[in-house]
Design a protein around this motif. Sequence first.
Motif, mmCIF file in Angstrom:
data_model
loop_
_atom_site.group_PDB
_atom_site.id
_atom_site.type_symbol
_atom_site.label_atom_id
_atom_site.label_comp_id
_atom_site.label_asym_id
_atom_site.label_seq_id
_atom_site.Cartn_x
_atom_site.Cartn_y
_atom_site.Cartn_z
ATOM 1 N N MET A 133 -71.341 72.771 69.787
ATOM 2 C CA MET A 133 -72.128 73.738 70.532
ATOM 3 C C MET A 133 -72.957 74.735 70.450
ATOM 4 O O MET A 133 -73.482 75.163 70.278
ATOM 5 N N ALA B 10 -76.066 75.791 70.099
ATOM 6 C CA ALA B 10 -76.464 77.145 70.631
ATOM 7 C C ALA B 10 -77.533 78.707 70.328
ATOM 8 O O ALA B 10 -78.123 79.332 70.496
ATOM 9 N N MET C 209 -81.256 77.202 70.935
ATOM 10 C CA MET C 209 -81.103 77.108 71.960
ATOM 11 C C MET C 209 -81.835 78.298 71.742
ATOM 12 O O MET C 209 -82.595 79.149 72.357
ATOM 13 N N LEU C 210 -80.841 79.328 71.141
ATOM 14 C CA LEU C 210 -81.016 81.117 71.561
ATOM 15 C C LEU C 210 -82.487 81.297 70.635
ATOM 16 O O LEU C 210 -83.065 82.423 71.129
ATOM 17 N N PHE D 217 -85.735 81.556 76.743
ATOM 18 C CA PHE D 217 -84.687 81.226 77.550
ATOM 19 C C PHE D 217 -84.607 80.239 78.926
ATOM 20 O O PHE D 217 -85.935 80.116 79.824
ATOM 21 N N ASP D 218 -83.601 79.674 78.501
ATOM 22 C CA ASP D 218 -83.470 78.859 79.681
ATOM 23 C C ASP D 218 -81.992 78.477 79.299
ATOM 24 O O ASP D 218 -81.415 77.391 79.490
ATOM 25 N N PRO D 219 -81.137 79.149 80.379
ATOM 26 C CA PRO D 219 -79.337 78.743 80.774
ATOM 27 C C PRO D 219 -79.446 77.388 81.279
ATOM 28 O O PRO D 219 -78.171 77.193 81.065
ATOM 29 N N ALA E 263 -79.530 75.083 79.075
ATOM 30 C CA ALA E 263 -78.660 75.629 77.700
ATOM 31 C C ALA E 263 -76.760 75.110 78.576
ATOM 32 O O ALA E 263 -75.825 74.499 77.428
ATOM 33 N N PHE E 264 -76.896 74.912 79.614
ATOM 34 C CA PHE E 264 -75.120 75.063 80.698
ATOM 35 C C PHE E 264 -75.057 73.633 80.559
ATOM 36 O O PHE E 264 -73.808 72.265 80.050
ATOM 37 N N ALA F 201 -74.146 72.344 77.382
ATOM 38 C CA ALA F 201 -73.021 72.542 76.971
ATOM 39 C C ALA F 201 -72.160 71.293 77.095
ATOM 40 O O ALA F 201 -71.381 71.078 76.504
ATOM 41 N N ILE F 202 -71.910 70.923 78.715
ATOM 42 C CA ILE F 202 -71.712 70.287 79.461
ATOM 43 C C ILE F 202 -71.821 68.618 78.621
ATOM 44 O O ILE F 202 -70.891 68.144 78.174
#
Lengths: 235, 109
Positions: free
Chosen positions: A55, A59, A62-63, A67-69, A72-73, A76-77
């Motif tokens: 992950m 990540a 994605m960084l 910007f899209d938390p 990203a969340f 991660a799940i």
Amino acid sequence: MNVKLKALKAAFPRTIPIMTGFLFLGAAYGIYARTSGLSAAAPILMAAVVFAGSMEFVAVDMLRGAFDPLNAFLMAIMVNARHLFYGMAMLDKYGKSGKKRWYLIFGLCDESFSINCTAEIPEDVDRGWFYFWVTALNQLYWVSGAALGALAGSFIHIELPGLDFVMTALLLVIFVENWLKERSHLSSIVGLAAALVCLLIFGSDSFIIPSMAVILILLTMLRKPIEKAMGETKS
Amino acid sequence: MTSFQIALMIAAVALGTMLTRFLPFFVFSGKKPVPKYVEYLGKALTGAALGLLVVYGFKNVNVLAGTHGLPELISLVIIVLLHVWKRNMLLSIAAGTGLYMLLVNFVFV
């Protein structure tokens, strides 16, 4: 002898293969993050608070983007959903480990799981502290590797094609070792077959969740034969 | 992205990851016993989860193009044979990775 020290002596040798893998992979991850334009702090911080190798590679990617938390969340799940399996497998083992369990659960990555789930811990070694040291050493290796890579990546460019295969080799060896120990191979075959079929159908980016669903369904259907096979004493 | 946004992204990734790790312990911990079915899954899932991870490790192999997955296949066979023979995890991993690096850098170029 001190309970903690004794557990550390029992745990350390089991983590040596992970040390090599995590230092290599961690360094590769750190270099990758630096060459992606991140500061040295970002991959090191992530190694410490996320502690989920694959992950973290995702990540970093994605960084580099928007910007899209929330995305990203959810990502991660999805990528780490297999940890739900690990948690269920470790309910009993970790549940009896006192306050340490909060750290054990926090650090329940693939490698800590596979060691702690399959390890034959000597009778006179405290199980809770054994689990603790395996988890803590693994995290130390991973964060150290990431830090080495992140700092080295600042001024040198290492090209070692194929080094990332160390993760594949590690996962394969863990599987083979478990295969040689387990009483019934049914579950292992279910896992391999389900994942392989789902990989062919859904592709490498999205086969994990379908694989888990198929595995859950098949294991539920095969409960009787698997329970019977696991219950029988090894001849 | 600003440093603050990067920190928020990392927090989101950490939160998602931790949800997958803590959820089973919150759902099933407490006084009442774990259901038999969950107990069975806990045991039976080990092999299946490790099998899934093996496939995960090979997920980016493309058998239709490039080297057709030959370096991966050769390394896989050697690792399995070596591990069954010696039962030494570090040796199996190091030799397998070394072999793979030789193959992709000098043989299948």
